[in-house]
Write a protein that holds these residues in place. Structure first.
Motif: not given
Length: 144
Positions: A66-70, A95-102, A122-125, A138-143
């Motif tokens: 899932f991409y948190s855009w704006l 999470r309720a929609r069963a995505y694995q990461a944001i 959230y981790q810098i990737v 900066i791109t972040f990701r959270k599992n």
């Protein structure tokens, strides 16, 4: 300050988007609708006294990401925990929609956003300097 968060409309998002002084080129109604058209998306709006005060919009990039855009908070409502409330509500819905990461991108100049993301695991990737050297994206990701 009391606020409530619920699913909102693109019109409410546009009201907020067009009143953010840091946005040199706010997104247009057509641009937002084109991005979310035919995608699974989540548009959350925080209301203070029944008036839109902040929003967070994201969409599915894939079945697992899932991409948190704006997102934005009107200046008069900042520092009240609204952005954090939107972030946490979005995570719950994702999470309720069963995505694995944001995944989310921000600019180095938005220090409070960067601090909030890091504080919520959230981790810098990825980090990329803009072509003109004025800032970094900066791109972040959270599992989940």
């Amino acid at each position: 300050m009391n606020y409530i968060i619920k699913e909102g409309t693109v019109n409410e998002l546009m009201y907020i988007e067009n009143n953010i002084p840091e946005f040199s080129s706010p997104k247009s109604y057509a641009e937002i609708n084109a991005k979310i058209y035919a995608r699974s998306y989540i548009l959350l709006v925080a209301y203070v006294n029944e008036q839109p005060a902040a929003y967070k919009l994201g969409y599915a990039k894939s079945g697992s990401l899932f991409y948190s855009w704006l997102g934005a908070v009107l200046p008069e409502f900042r520092g009240q925990g609204i952005a954090k409330g939107l972030l946490l509500r979005q995570e719950d819905k994702v999470r309720a929609r069963a995505y694995q990461a944001i995944e989310v991108k921000s600019m180095n100049r938005f220090k409070r956003m960067l601090q909030m993301l890091i504080a919520h695991d959230y981790q810098i990737v990825k980090c990329k300097q803009l072509d003109d050297g004025s800032d970094s994206k900066i791109t972040f990701r959270k599992n989940l």
